[in-house]
Design a protein around this motif. Structure first.
Motif, mmCIF file in Angstrom:
data_model
loop_
_atom_site.group_PDB
_atom_site.id
_atom_site.type_symbol
_atom_site.label_atom_id
_atom_site.label_comp_id
_atom_site.label_asym_id
_atom_site.label_seq_id
_atom_site.Cartn_x
_atom_site.Cartn_y
_atom_site.Cartn_z
ATOM 1 N N LEU A 114 0.798 -1.221 0.000
ATOM 2 C CA LEU A 114 0.000 0.000 0.000
ATOM 3 C C LEU A 114 0.836 1.280 0.000
ATOM 4 O O LEU A 114 0.498 2.240 -0.681
ATOM 5 C CB LEU A 114 -0.978 -0.008 1.187
ATOM 6 N N VAL A 115 1.947 1.301 0.761
ATOM 7 C CA VAL A 115 2.739 2.533 0.884
ATOM 8 C C VAL A 115 3.897 2.584 -0.120
ATOM 9 O O VAL A 115 4.150 3.621 -0.739
ATOM 10 C CB VAL A 115 3.284 2.689 2.324
ATOM 11 N N LEU A 116 4.584 1.463 -0.294
ATOM 12 C CA LEU A 116 5.767 1.448 -1.157
ATOM 13 C C LEU A 116 5.511 2.033 -2.559
ATOM 14 O O LEU A 116 6.362 2.773 -3.077
ATOM 15 C CB LEU A 116 6.330 0.023 -1.245
ATOM 16 N N THR A 193 17.213 -6.149 3.751
ATOM 17 C CA THR A 193 16.993 -5.634 2.397
ATOM 18 C C THR A 193 15.895 -4.572 2.398
ATOM 19 O O THR A 193 16.017 -3.517 1.780
ATOM 20 C CB THR A 193 16.550 -6.794 1.462
ATOM 21 N N LEU A 194 14.815 -4.886 3.113
ATOM 22 C CA LEU A 194 13.679 -3.977 3.153
ATOM 23 C C LEU A 194 14.045 -2.666 3.852
ATOM 24 O O LEU A 194 13.674 -1.575 3.412
ATOM 25 C CB LEU A 194 12.528 -4.672 3.899
ATOM 26 N N VAL A 195 14.801 -2.781 4.958
ATOM 27 C CA VAL A 195 15.236 -1.593 5.687
ATOM 28 C C VAL A 195 16.109 -0.726 4.771
ATOM 29 O O VAL A 195 15.927 0.497 4.693
ATOM 30 C CB VAL A 195 15.988 -1.991 6.979
ATOM 31 N N VAL A 201 14.412 5.743 0.425
ATOM 32 C CA VAL A 201 13.247 6.516 -0.023
ATOM 33 C C VAL A 201 12.490 7.238 1.087
ATOM 34 O O VAL A 201 11.518 7.944 0.817
ATOM 35 C CB VAL A 201 12.246 5.602 -0.794
ATOM 36 N N VAL A 202 12.943 7.072 2.336
ATOM 37 C CA VAL A 202 12.168 7.604 3.457
ATOM 38 C C VAL A 202 12.008 9.129 3.367
ATOM 39 O O VAL A 202 11.004 9.685 3.826
ATOM 40 C CB VAL A 202 12.782 7.186 4.823
ATOM 41 N N LEU A 292 18.291 3.678 12.921
ATOM 42 C CA LEU A 292 18.727 3.970 11.546
ATOM 43 C C LEU A 292 17.846 5.034 10.907
ATOM 44 O O LEU A 292 18.284 5.809 10.062
ATOM 45 C CB LEU A 292 18.685 2.693 10.688
ATOM 46 N N PHE A 293 16.573 5.049 11.305
ATOM 47 C CA PHE A 293 15.632 6.041 10.767
ATOM 48 C C PHE A 293 15.505 7.257 11.688
ATOM 49 O O PHE A 293 14.639 8.097 11.484
ATOM 50 C CB PHE A 293 14.249 5.403 10.560
#
Lengths: 435, 245
Positions: A114-116, A193-195, A201-202, A292-293
């Motif tokens: 939904l978000v990606l 990988t996802l992180v 893109v964050v 990390l974020f």
């Protein structure tokens, strides 16, 4: 030049259920800014009245296909509280495992499907089949793993069967648990990988913050999902039986909306609320991902809810591994086939609360001496969040003026999506009119 | 050329559309068969040009009927997805109460604002070409129905009771365990999944075409169960099919 803008997103896409966004700007003045819900009413609270104690979890599970495990557990906890039914240590572990699995499944659906697409600038996940095949396969693998855990524990993924009042009707086999534990270990590479992908893109999330109150279950010994006190970033904690004072429902003029608030005009529940309230209790890997974020309490940017979900997926993978290890150490007590825990049916009222993917969920039932339900109330997390979405929109729209209509529309859709609203969960009919 | 498919939902939990997402890697196989042109839950794009419409959820309002008729008008084939759409499902449980009562219970003094009528399956409003039964639907059966329709064939859906599958799975009969089960009158095709997990058949796939309710009554007598109990369980999913009995 003063601008005129008309935005009417009839049915925001890539959210669960039907909601609309209406914004009118004339000569640079905002005349209308509205988060509107047009979902069909469902009446579960009336449907369960007259039904028996051993059917309520089956019926109320159908409130939501995505968080049916959470609804089942809130329902069982309410029934068990009403009749004083105990649950064994082993069954508690299995239930917590089921809740982790649903949290992973629902969060992966939201994060990946939904978000990606917003962050990769496509309209849906479908173009990613060609443009980002490896990333998509990673999302699918993690989503499938979550469903595999649910299947092993609950018998299936949606509308679970094995979770019943007082325990479970069937226990998984040890080798099934050991197999999924291995799968969970393997998932750490996929999560990395996802992180990495989200770190790239964050910064496409809008930089928007509005101070609000966050409400979530909280417990001294763990990151509360299955049990705890009602916690708030504004006030002291309280037992779940006091839920009505934390979810004061109110009506908006000219509307059929039931919104909920606590001490401020609105509040937020869900992954970000949990992280803000219980950050210290996150698993080690989850905390590392949060750092990390640069995500730490108290974060008031609602767009970071998606990142909080990503952190929680890591937490739930680690938490599931820990639970299975505990079950392995304790050994599995096998229950009889078609197990029905002995229950002394009696009259009473009970409240059950659990953290479901979208936030704190309450079921409240009253039973007569035959175990027939005479009254019920369900407070659904998305209903609590609607008020916060509306307030965010009111503050966000003025900041967006000057951008193109298309950009404003996308930013507002992304805001709604960030909350991961589950509108068909809302057992109350809502129609919000902001004037 | 690939057929175009579109997904729509009415009053329901969207758990059936979730099963489509739960196809995981097989989802890619589905996309080989079907070009998905509208699916609000997962995509922003929308088109009214589609060959097959998949509809989840019950019709519960007058205003839903117009939307359903438009879908019927646009589509060559309409597929009902899940109990709420195929038989009215759990939504029809509320049909046993007066509309005023359910509205008052949930919305109190704002009840007059609520638009609703008796919950019903979508074939109470429009013609339906194929059914994917269950709450939720079975992923494999969904793929079977899609593949059949794409090939222009009629999907094969069992018309015998769940008991047939349950016996094959060597479950101990729920009646022998002293419980009430609606397996004897419920359409099979689920591989008796709930009983396999230690519970009972709740009836989510609806009645078989010619349910032998007399035989069911005999079963009740044999096991000393009451008709009230039977009626109560029938109401969970069969409310619309049994005309509110």
């Amino acid at each position: 030049m003063k601008e005129d803008i008309t935005i009417a997103v009839h049915y925001v896409t890539r959210v669960e259920g039907h909601g609309n966004i209406y914004v009118n700007v004339k000569n640079g003045t905002i005349e209308k800014c509205e988060w509107n819900i047009s979902e069909a009413p469902r009446f579960f609270e009336a449907m369960v009245v007259g039904r028996k104690w051993n059917e309520l979890h089956h019926i109320t599970s159908r409130i939501c296909g995505i968080c049916s495990i959470g609804h089942t557990l809130a329902s069982l906890k309410a029934t068990e509280a009403a009749m004083g039914i105990p649950v064994s240590e082993q069954d508690l572990r299995l239930r917590k495992l089921a809740l982790h699995a649903e949290n992973m499944q629902s969060h992966m659906l939201h994060i990946g499907y939904l978000v990606l697409p917003d962050l990769l600038e496509t309209g849906s996940v479908l173009p990613l089949v060609a443009s980002h095949p490896e990333e998509l396969k990673t999302v699918i693998r993690l989503h499938r793993l979550a469903n595999e855990v649910s299947t092993v524990v609950c018998g299936r993924t949606t509308h679970p069967q094995r979770l019943i009042p007082g325990g479970v009707s069937k226990v998984p086999k040890m080798d099934e648990l050991t197999t999924i534990k291995k799968g969970l270990y393997d998932a750490f590479a996929d999560l990395d990988t996802l992180v990495d992908l989200f770190l790239q893109v964050v910064d496409r999330f809008p930089d928007f913050s509005r101070e609000t109150e966050f409400i979530a279950l909280t417990a001294p010994d763990e990151y509360a999902l299955y049990d705890g006190l009602i916690g708030s970033t504004d006030t002291e904690s309280a037992p779940v039986t006091e839920y009505l004072s934390y979810t004061r429902e109110y009506m908006v003029p000219q509307s059929t909306a039931k919104w909920a608030k606590h001490v401020r005009e609105s509040c937020m529940v869900g992954a970000l609320a949990r992280l803000n309230k219980n950050y210290e209790k996150l698993s080690p890997r989850a905390k590392k991902v949060a750092s990390l974020f640069d995500l730490k309490p108290v974060c008031h940017n609602p767009f970071m809810n998606t990142i909080a979900q990503l952190v929680e997926v890591v937490h739930s993978v680690e938490g599931s591994v820990r639970l299975i290890t505990e079950i392995e150490a304790a050994g599995l007590d096998h229950v009889p086939e078609y197990n029905r825990p002995e229950i002394c049916v009696k009259a009473g009222r009970g409240v059950g609360a659990v953290e479901v993917p979208r936030g704190i969920l309450f079921h409240d039932y009253t039973y007569d001496e035959n175990g027939v339900c005479t009254a019920s109330n369900c407070v659904i997390p998305t209903n609590v969040n609607h008020g916060n979405i509306q307030r965010d929109m009111e503050e966000f729209v003025p900041q967006l003026l000057g951008k193109s209509q298309k950009e404003i529309e996308l930013a507002l859709e992304m805001l709604v999506r960030a909350y991961d609203p589950c509108i068909s969960c809302s057992t109350h009919y809502l129609e919000v009119e902001f004037k | 050329m690939k057929l175009k498919g579109a997904f729509f939902d009415f009053a329901g939990c969207e758990g059936d559309q979730l099963q489509v997402a739960n196809l995981e890697e097989d989802l890619l196989e589905l996309l080989d068969l079907l070009e998905v042109v509208s699916f609000r839950e997962i995509m922003k794009e929308h088109s009214d040009e589609y060959d097959i419409a998949f509809v989840e959820g019950s019709c519960t309002r007058f205003e839903d009927e117009e939307r359903l008729r438009q879908i019927r008008h646009n589509a060559k084939l309409v597929v009902a997805l899940g109990s709420c759409a195929t038989i009215g499902g759990i939504n029809s449980l509320r049909n046993y109460k007066s509309l005023d009562e359910v509205k008052d219970t949930v919305y109190g003094d704002r009840a007059d604002m609520i638009s609703t009528y008796e919950a019903r399956p979508i074939d109470a409003v429009i013609r339906v070409d194929a059914y994917v039964h269950g709450c939720p639907i079975d992923k494999a059966e969904f793929l079977h129905v899609v593949k059949s329709l794409v090939l222009g064939k009629k999907p094969e859906i069992p018309n015998y009771p769940v008991c047939v599958e349950c016996k094959k799975n060597e479950n101990i009969c729920a009646f022998e365990r002293g419980e009430f089960c609606v397996g004897p009158v419920t359409r099979a095709g689920c591989n008796s999944c709930c009983i396999n997990e230690g519970t009972i058949c709740w009836g989510c796939r609806g009645l078989v075409d010619n349910p032998n309710e007399d035989a069911h009554k005999e079963v009740l007598e044999t096991y000393g169960l009451t008709v009230d109990e039977a009626i109560n369980k029938f109401r969970l999913y069969f409310g619309w099919q049994r005309g509110g009995e």
